[in-house]
Write an enzyme that holds these catalytic residues in place. Structure first.
Site, PDB file in Angstrom:
ATOM      1  N   CYS A 204      32.441  -3.666  28.080  1.00  0.00           N
ATOM      2  CA  CYS A 204      31.533  -4.798  27.966  1.00  0.00           C
ATOM      3  C   CYS A 204      30.145  -4.267  27.652  1.00  0.00           C
ATOM      4  O   CYS A 204      29.845  -3.100  27.898  1.00  0.00           O
ATOM      5  CB  CYS A 204      31.515  -5.640  29.224  1.00  0.00           C
ATOM      6  SG  CYS A 204      31.264  -4.706  30.708  1.00  0.00           S
TER       7      CYS A 204
ATOM      8  N   GLU B 220      24.089 -13.775  32.355  1.00  0.00           N
ATOM      9  CA  GLU B 220      24.623 -13.612  31.020  1.00  0.00           C
ATOM     10  C   GLU B 220      25.388 -14.814  30.508  1.00  0.00           C
ATOM     11  O   GLU B 220      26.043 -15.527  31.271  1.00  0.00           O
ATOM     12  CB  GLU B 220      25.552 -12.384  30.970  1.00  0.00           C
ATOM     13  CG  GLU B 220      24.808 -11.092  31.230  1.00  0.00           C
ATOM     14  CD  GLU B 220      25.651  -9.855  31.048  1.00  0.00           C
ATOM     15  OE1 GLU B 220      25.062  -8.815  30.758  1.00  0.00           O
ATOM     16  OE2 GLU B 220      26.889  -9.924  31.211  1.00  0.00           O
TER      17      GLU B 220
END
Length: 173
Positions: free
Chosen positions: A67, A114
């Site tokens: 990620c 996020e």
């Protein structure tokens, strides 16, 4: 000196509203774009990585295959493939799955806030991990991952637990 990587600041519709150095975004808990790659093999096992022990947040914790954050002007797919190569030493085709917003504070005072895009790919071989990014890796059956997160939540990253809790049904090929 290398310029600090910038993250893409977004609103709640994932529309870009600016750029900010990554560490500053995590210090100020500002919403920014990110992605989480899940690589699955034909045995329905998920490739997990253990984050390098020197990472400034979530060091040594287990998480999805890789990620990171998209760069300015970079598509989700290109960003996912770039980080797969940088962290795990391979590239594979990815497909967009689901997106969500989360906020997770860390013990060190930083906060991830996020707009995360979950990308799914398939791969059958072993990775060639980058030790600057990854301490270890393993294949684990998806059902086993789900159960292990419930039994041992402290060994997994916050975003990984959120994805499994909310979006388990989307983590398929």
């Amino acid at each position: 000196m290398k310029e600090e990587e910038k993250v893409i600041l977004v609103n709640e519709n994932d529309e870009q509203i600016g750029l900010m150095p990554k560490l500053e975004a995590h210090q100020k808990a500002v919403l920014h774009r990110a992605f989480s790659v899940f690589v699955i093999n034909n045995k329905n096992e998920l490739m997990l990585q253990q984050r390098a022990h020197h990472k400034y947040h979530s060091p040594g914790l287990w998480t999805n295959t890789c990620c990171s954050h998209q760069r300015d002007g970079e598509s989700n797919m290109d960003a996912g493939k770039r980080r797969l190569q940088e962290e795990m030493g391979f590239v594979t085709a990815l497909k967009d799955s689901v997106s969500f917003i989360y906020k997770a504070p860390f013990d060190n005072g930083l906060t991830e806030h996020e707009y995360d895009h979950v990308l799914i790919g398939s791969y059958e071989k072993d990775p060639v991990i980058n030790p600057d990014e990854v301490a270890d890796w393993k294949w684990m059956p998806i059902e086993e991952v789900k159960n292990d997160i419930i039994k041992h939540p402290e060994i997994y990253t916050e975003w990984f637990k959120i994805i499994f809790d909310k979006f388990y049904s989307h983590i398929t090929l």
